[in-house]
Motif scaffolding. Structure first.
Motif, mmCIF file in Angstrom:
data_model
loop_
_atom_site.group_PDB
_atom_site.id
_atom_site.type_symbol
_atom_site.label_atom_id
_atom_site.label_comp_id
_atom_site.label_asym_id
_atom_site.label_seq_id
_atom_site.Cartn_x
_atom_site.Cartn_y
_atom_site.Cartn_z
ATOM 1 N N ALA A 142 9.728 15.061 68.581
ATOM 2 C CA ALA A 142 8.977 13.943 69.159
ATOM 3 C C ALA A 142 9.274 12.647 68.403
ATOM 4 C CB ALA A 142 7.477 14.249 69.120
ATOM 5 N N LYS A 143 9.328 12.739 67.088
ATOM 6 C CA LYS A 143 9.644 11.553 66.287
ATOM 7 C C LYS A 143 11.077 11.098 66.534
ATOM 8 C CE LYS A 143 9.346 9.925 61.534
ATOM 9 N NZ LYS A 143 9.039 10.292 60.146
ATOM 10 N N TYR A 144 12.000 12.038 66.612
ATOM 11 C CA TYR A 144 13.413 11.720 66.807
ATOM 12 C C TYR A 144 13.664 11.054 68.163
ATOM 13 C CZ TYR A 144 18.474 12.402 67.045
ATOM 14 O OH TYR A 144 19.822 12.199 67.165
ATOM 15 N N PHE A 145 13.016 11.579 69.223
ATOM 16 C CA PHE A 145 13.225 11.058 70.574
ATOM 17 C C PHE A 145 12.236 9.952 70.951
ATOM 18 C CE2 PHE A 145 15.195 15.303 70.933
ATOM 19 C CZ PHE A 145 16.460 14.891 71.299
ATOM 20 N N HIS A 146 11.369 9.586 70.026
ATOM 21 C CA HIS A 146 10.393 8.514 70.236
ATOM 22 C C HIS A 146 9.480 8.778 71.428
ATOM 23 C CE1 HIS A 146 12.396 6.085 67.223
ATOM 24 N NE2 HIS A 146 13.542 6.396 67.804
ATOM 25 N N ILE A 147 8.987 10.020 71.514
ATOM 26 C CA ILE A 147 7.979 10.361 72.518
ATOM 27 C C ILE A 147 6.867 11.134 71.821
ATOM 28 C CG2 ILE A 147 9.576 10.406 74.472
ATOM 29 C CD1 ILE A 147 9.619 13.428 74.282
ATOM 30 N N GLY A 148 5.737 11.225 72.460
ATOM 31 C CA GLY A 148 4.614 11.953 71.878
ATOM 32 C C GLY A 148 4.829 13.458 71.925
ATOM 33 N N ASP A 149 4.190 14.159 70.996
ATOM 34 C CA ASP A 149 4.361 15.604 70.986
ATOM 35 C C ASP A 149 3.698 16.259 72.201
ATOM 36 O OD1 ASP A 149 1.678 16.956 69.202
ATOM 37 O OD2 ASP A 149 2.009 14.805 69.341
ATOM 38 N N LYS A 150 2.637 15.657 72.738
ATOM 39 C CA LYS A 150 2.027 16.201 73.955
ATOM 40 C C LYS A 150 2.994 16.089 75.134
ATOM 41 C CE LYS A 150 -2.756 15.350 72.690
ATOM 42 N NZ LYS A 150 -3.997 14.641 73.027
ATOM 43 N N LYS A 151 3.680 14.967 75.242
ATOM 44 C CA LYS A 151 4.668 14.764 76.303
ATOM 45 C C LYS A 151 5.816 15.760 76.147
ATOM 46 C CE LYS A 151 6.856 12.579 79.622
ATOM 47 N NZ LYS A 151 6.415 12.587 80.991
ATOM 48 N N LEU A 152 6.265 15.961 74.923
ATOM 49 C CA LEU A 152 7.347 16.906 74.668
ATOM 50 C C LEU A 152 6.928 18.327 75.031
ATOM 51 C CD1 LEU A 152 10.207 17.321 73.626
ATOM 52 C CD2 LEU A 152 9.257 17.499 71.337
ATOM 53 N N ARG A 153 5.726 18.722 74.653
ATOM 54 C CA ARG A 153 5.235 20.055 75.018
ATOM 55 C C ARG A 153 5.131 20.208 76.540
ATOM 56 N NH1 ARG A 153 3.509 22.935 70.576
ATOM 57 N NH2 ARG A 153 3.172 21.664 68.727
ATOM 58 N N LYS A 154 4.714 19.139 77.224
ATOM 59 C CA LYS A 154 4.628 19.163 78.683
ATOM 60 C C LYS A 154 6.022 19.360 79.288
ATOM 61 C CE LYS A 154 3.091 16.427 82.621
ATOM 62 N NZ LYS A 154 2.583 15.152 83.097
ATOM 63 N N VAL A 194 17.535 14.697 60.182
ATOM 64 C CA VAL A 194 17.357 15.372 61.469
ATOM 65 C C VAL A 194 18.690 15.800 62.070
ATOM 66 C CG1 VAL A 194 16.536 15.069 63.836
ATOM 67 C CG2 VAL A 194 15.177 14.219 61.940
ATOM 68 N N TRP A 195 19.713 14.962 61.985
ATOM 69 C CA TRP A 195 20.999 15.269 62.595
ATOM 70 C C TRP A 195 21.727 16.409 61.888
ATOM 71 C CZ3 TRP A 195 19.848 10.711 60.136
ATOM 72 C CH2 TRP A 195 20.481 10.468 58.940
ATOM 73 N N ARG A 196 21.255 16.846 60.724
ATOM 74 C CA ARG A 196 21.885 17.947 60.010
ATOM 75 C C ARG A 196 21.114 19.257 60.196
ATOM 76 N NH1 ARG A 196 24.727 17.250 54.720
ATOM 77 N NH2 ARG A 196 26.626 16.797 55.801
ATOM 78 N N LYS A 197 19.966 19.217 60.855
ATOM 79 C CA LYS A 197 19.152 20.409 61.040
ATOM 80 C C LYS A 197 19.640 21.200 62.251
ATOM 81 C CE LYS A 197 14.861 18.949 58.971
ATOM 82 N NZ LYS A 197 13.418 18.996 59.116
ATOM 83 N N TYR A 198 19.525 22.508 62.141
ATOM 84 C CA TYR A 198 19.900 23.392 63.239
ATOM 85 C C TYR A 198 18.816 23.400 64.304
ATOM 86 C CZ TYR A 198 21.493 27.585 65.626
ATOM 87 O OH TYR A 198 21.924 28.469 66.571
ATOM 88 N N THR A 199 17.568 23.362 63.888
ATOM 89 C CA THR A 199 16.429 23.332 64.808
ATOM 90 C C THR A 199 15.457 22.250 64.369
ATOM 91 O OG1 THR A 199 15.192 24.967 63.536
ATOM 92 C CG2 THR A 199 16.588 25.799 65.314
ATOM 93 N N LEU A 200 14.631 21.812 65.306
ATOM 94 C CA LEU A 200 13.604 20.814 65.019
ATOM 95 C C LEU A 200 12.247 21.351 65.432
ATOM 96 C CD1 LEU A 200 15.255 17.587 66.486
ATOM 97 C CD2 LEU A 200 15.207 18.307 64.102
ATOM 98 N N SER A 201 11.224 20.986 64.704
ATOM 99 C CA SER A 201 9.870 21.290 65.143
ATOM 100 C C SER A 201 9.522 20.332 66.279
ATOM 101 C CB SER A 201 8.890 21.118 63.981
ATOM 102 O OG SER A 201 8.777 19.761 63.631
ATOM 103 N N VAL A 202 8.454 20.609 66.979
ATOM 104 C CA VAL A 202 8.025 19.717 68.060
ATOM 105 C C VAL A 202 7.727 18.332 67.488
ATOM 106 C CG1 VAL A 202 6.238 19.267 69.783
ATOM 107 C CG2 VAL A 202 7.181 21.559 69.544
#
Length: 57
Positions: free
Chosen positions: A28-40, A16-24
């Motif tokens: 969400a996995k990287y920041f330890h939050i749900g994808d619904k929360k991230l989308r919000k 993850v730390w080598r990627k230019y962009t991340l999917s939702v």
């Protein structure tokens, strides 16, 4: 044989730390939050310094 295939797939994963962009899902996995929360968070902060791409949108 199945185990060998899984090992081959894993060695091509980019950290993850080598990627230019991340999917939702990745963010969400990287920041330890749900994808619904991230989308919000993304919807509530349209002027933030991050970009959400969904396909070509």
């Amino acid at each position: 044989m199945v185990k060998e295939q899984n090992q081959n797939v894993d060695k091509y994963d980019i950290p993850v730390w080598r990627k230019y962009t991340l999917s939702v899902q990745e963010a969400a996995k990287y920041f330890h939050i749900g994808d619904k929360k991230l989308r919000k968070l993304i919807d509530e902060n349209p002027d933030a310094e991050f970009i959400l791409w969904n396909g070509s949108r």
